[in-house]
Design a protein around this motif. Structure first.
Motif, PDB file in Angstrom:
ATOM      1  N   PHE A 142       0.783  -1.174  -0.186  1.00  0.00           N
ATOM      2  CA  PHE A 142      -0.005   0.020  -0.075  1.00  0.00           C
ATOM      3  C   PHE A 142       1.099   1.191  -0.113  1.00  0.00           C
ATOM      4  O   PHE A 142       0.553   2.236  -0.745  1.00  0.00           O
ATOM      5  CB  PHE A 142      -0.943  -0.040   1.172  1.00  0.00           C
ATOM      6  N   GLN A 196       1.449   4.023  -3.091  1.00  0.00           N
ATOM      7  CA  GLN A 196       0.719   5.417  -3.265  1.00  0.00           C
ATOM      8  C   GLN A 196       1.225   6.251  -4.305  1.00  0.00           C
ATOM      9  O   GLN A 196       2.629   6.327  -4.541  1.00  0.00           O
ATOM     10  CB  GLN A 196       1.169   5.797  -1.698  1.00  0.00           C
ATOM     11  N   ARG A 217      -5.809   6.252  14.711  1.00  0.00           N
ATOM     12  CA  ARG A 217      -6.264   7.693  14.512  1.00  0.00           C
ATOM     13  C   ARG A 217      -6.947   8.385  15.676  1.00  0.00           C
ATOM     14  O   ARG A 217      -7.697   7.511  16.486  1.00  0.00           O
ATOM     15  CB  ARG A 217      -7.453   7.394  13.384  1.00  0.00           C
ATOM     16  N   GLU A 273      -0.262   4.419   7.898  1.00  0.00           N
ATOM     17  CA  GLU A 273      -1.327   4.307   6.910  1.00  0.00           C
ATOM     18  C   GLU A 273      -2.558   5.387   7.056  1.00  0.00           C
ATOM     19  O   GLU A 273      -2.772   6.147   6.308  1.00  0.00           O
ATOM     20  CB  GLU A 273      -2.043   3.087   7.249  1.00  0.00           C
ATOM     21  N   GLN A 274      -2.685   5.457   8.248  1.00  0.00           N
ATOM     22  CA  GLN A 274      -3.672   6.597   8.841  1.00  0.00           C
ATOM     23  C   GLN A 274      -3.218   7.860   8.386  1.00  0.00           C
ATOM     24  O   GLN A 274      -4.041   8.986   7.947  1.00  0.00           O
ATOM     25  CB  GLN A 274      -3.883   6.667  10.203  1.00  0.00           C
ATOM     26  N   CYS A 298      -1.393   8.755   5.753  1.00  0.00           N
ATOM     27  CA  CYS A 298      -1.400   8.599   4.230  1.00  0.00           C
ATOM     28  C   CYS A 298      -2.762   8.964   3.994  1.00  0.00           C
ATOM     29  O   CYS A 298      -3.307   9.657   2.965  1.00  0.00           O
ATOM     30  CB  CYS A 298      -0.955   7.460   3.613  1.00  0.00           C
ATOM     31  N   LEU A 299      -3.763   8.082   4.466  1.00  0.00           N
ATOM     32  CA  LEU A 299      -5.178   8.303   4.292  1.00  0.00           C
ATOM     33  C   LEU A 299      -5.720   9.763   4.529  1.00  0.00           C
ATOM     34  O   LEU A 299      -6.644  10.152   4.046  1.00  0.00           O
ATOM     35  CB  LEU A 299      -6.047   7.379   5.137  1.00  0.00           C
ATOM     36  N   ASP A 346      -4.093  12.281   4.504  1.00  0.00           N
ATOM     37  CA  ASP A 346      -3.513  13.393   3.558  1.00  0.00           C
ATOM     38  C   ASP A 346      -4.397  13.294   2.009  1.00  0.00           C
ATOM     39  O   ASP A 346      -4.724  14.193   1.523  1.00  0.00           O
ATOM     40  CB  ASP A 346      -1.958  12.766   3.279  1.00  0.00           C
ATOM     41  N   LYS A 347      -4.666  11.992   1.793  1.00  0.00           N
ATOM     42  CA  LYS A 347      -5.462  11.903   0.740  1.00  0.00           C
ATOM     43  C   LYS A 347      -6.747  12.583   0.758  1.00  0.00           C
ATOM     44  O   LYS A 347      -7.248  13.022  -0.117  1.00  0.00           O
ATOM     45  CB  LYS A 347      -5.632  10.312   0.431  1.00  0.00           C
ATOM     46  N   ALA A 348      -7.434  12.390   2.083  1.00  0.00           N
ATOM     47  CA  ALA A 348      -8.846  13.088   2.248  1.00  0.00           C
ATOM     48  C   ALA A 348      -8.504  14.679   2.712  1.00  0.00           C
ATOM     49  O   ALA A 348      -9.544  15.114   2.994  1.00  0.00           O
ATOM     50  CB  ALA A 348      -9.328  12.298   3.270  1.00  0.00           C
TER      51      ALA A 348
END
Ligand code: FAD
Length: 494
Positions: free
Chosen positions: A7, A11, A440, A473-474, A476-477, A479-481
């Motif tokens: 994952f 990215q 998170r 991972e949190q 990255c998520l 940041d994406k959101a």
């Protein structure tokens, strides 16, 4: 484990890499940094001490001999750890032992004897069942059947049932399931001490069922390996090299004093260090142990349910001991469960670990439960330990003869080190599983990792590593959101 690792590598490269400040260079902090560089971000790890590794840290004495914070065993069930060793190209540093669990029979009136659970090379769970059925020294056949019947709900209802047992101690669960007391005394005192440095009347049954699940579901789940030397040089340093070669940074002797908040009284603005400087980043991950984290929490966060929820968690005391002797004892090339009142597991590291190989024995022992001993002097602790070793090594060790002038027939202590950790991994007492916090948090630019945070592994090296991966991972998520609040442009460290 591999899928989550992929994952990060898959990215899309971030237009503007996030600067992520990570508190702590234990396994959780280094893991978070490793996977953040894989995703193209720029972590900076800030470690308070001058030694890497946190609870896996090791130290060199004036003779150049290493001594460790804890005797550490890697299990075959550690999927994320195995994946990491392979990513770093250091798999050959794991020294796998034969697939067995070996218990001393000293406390059962058979000093110097061992009882083995040998796992044959057949698929799980059959290898585990054969290992249990073939061992007749510790449990009788009717006791094994009663224990097996007790486990039926766990087998039938799986993880849901396992999680529901969090509020029940190991000892109470045995009573509830009509498992004979002897099963607890023979097996689960040793198991509880090894898993969480406490006794079965305190440990949550979820911890034991989770471990059994991993051991019985995976063919090599309970297979054990020793690292071939000190964890800081053999595992943590390759992680640091990996991180720094890819644009991350690891700073030692850098202790965080507080999280400074923005005007909203919530979002982290920067980290204040004890040396008076500050570190500014886009996102922040704390991997500090839970006791330290609770002291660092800003007052504004303390009334929030998320932070209030894990307030009862606290670290458990444990003591790790190294004793160098003047001769080689008759030892086994494996981890041994002492089943003695004061000790948990032990190993002769001069035999089990390539980096410590010697023609004289060096015993590494975990002393637990340690709550009544953590405040005692090193001399008292060594004296009590030698008393227990007398039963484990009859004819070779006699506590009263272990000094320089002692009877030459018995081993002499050349030197020792005692490492006390008054607050180590979180005490996994009944009822604590549910209150472990997620990676998170309610703060958009603040994340948690560390083996005490919620993940399906226990308070272990695998748990720490996995928690760091989940926190990365949190990030990255988020940041994406576009959840991470926009601040000033990414700067080099303040
Ligand atoms: P830590 O290792 O505690 O890392 C936290 C880091 O944060 C530390 O380096 C600390 O110095 C740093 N820090 C704290 N405060 C600050 C601050 N203010 N500013 C900057 N940095 C800060 N696990 C197994 O899997 N197998 C075993 O056989 C095993 N045996 C063990 C035996 C013993 C005696 C002990 C103590 C533990 C054992 N464990 C074992 C558990 C394992 O060591 C831990 O679960 C794991 O290492 C925890 O890693 P962590 O990163 O979560 O926390």
């Amino acid at each position: 484990a591999k899928v989550l690792s992929e994952f990060f590598k898959n990215q899309p490269r971030p237009e503007k890499p996030l600067k992520v400040a990570i508190v702590g260079a234990g396994l959780a902090g280094l893991s978070a940094a490793k996977y953040l560089v894989d995703a193209g971000h720029q972590p900076v790890v800030l470690e308070a001490r001058d030694v890497l590794g946190g609870k896996v840290a090791a130290f060199q004495d004036e003779d150049g001999d290493w001594y460790e914070t804890g005797l550490h065993i890697f299990f075959g069930a550690y999927a994320n750890m195995m994946n990491l060793f392979s990513e770093l190209g250091i798999e050959d540093r794991l020294q796998w032992k034969c697939h067995s669990m070996i218990f001393s029979m000293a406390s059962q009136g058979k000093p110097g004897e061992f009882s083995r659970f040998d796992f044959p090379e057949i698929p799980a769970p059959w290898n585990g069942l054969v290992a249990i059925l073939r061992n007749n020294d510790m449990l009788t056949f009717p006791e094994k059947i009663q224990f097996g019947l007790g486990l039926l709900p766990a087998i039938a209802f799986g993880q849901k049932y396992v999680d529901e047992q969090d509020g029940v101690s190991v000892k109470d669960w045995m009573k509830k399931q009509n498992v004979p007391d002897r099963v607890n005394d023979e097996v689960f005192i040793a198991m509880s001490k090894a898993l969480n440095f406490c006794d079965p009347d305190e440990l949550s049954m979820t911890v034991v069922l989770t471990a059994l699940n991993r051991f019985l579901q995976e063919r090599h789940g309970s297979k054990m390996a020793f690292l071939d030397g000190p964890p800081n040089t053999r595992l943590c340093q390759p992680m640091v090299d990996y991180i720094e070669q890819r644009g991350g940074e690891v700073r030692m002797n850098t202790r965080i004093k507080s999280f400074e908040l923005m005007d909203d009284g919530k979002t982290v603005d920067k980290l204040a260090l004890v040396d008076g400087t500050e570190v500014d980043a886009d996102a922040y991950i704390s991997t500090a142990p839970v006791d330290i984290l609770k002291l660092l929490l800003p007052d504004q966060w303390k009334s929030m349910q998320y932070f209030k929820g894990f307030d009862p968690l606290e670290g458990i005391p444990v003591i790790n001991i190294h004793i160098w002797l003047d001769r080689k004892l008759s030892t086994v090339d494996h981890l041994l469960f002492s089943r003695s009142p004061l000790l948990s597991v032990y190993a002769d590291m001069s035999t089990t670990c390539k980096g410590y190989a010697d023609d004289k024995s060096m015993l590494e022992l975990v002393f637990a439960p340690a709550k009544d001993w953590i405040g005692r002097s090193d001399e008292d602790i060594i004296e009590a330990t030698m008393g227990e070793l007398e039963r484990l090594f009859p004819g070779e060790i006699k506590a009263s003869e272990s000094g320089e002038d002692g009877d030459a027939r018995y081993a002499k202590i050349k030197k020792y080190h005692v490492v006390k950790t008054p607050r180590s991994v979180y005490a996994a007492y009944a009822g604590t599983g549910d209150i472990r916090p997620t990676q998170r948090t309610p703060i958009d630019n603040f994340f948690l990792a560390g083996c005490f945070t919620k993940q399906k592994y226990l308070a272990s090296m695998e748990g720490a590593l996995f928690s760091g991966k989940l926190a990365a991972e949190q990030v990255c998520l988020a940041d994406k959101a576009s959840r991470i609040p926009k601040k000033k442009a990414v700067q080099a460290a303040a």
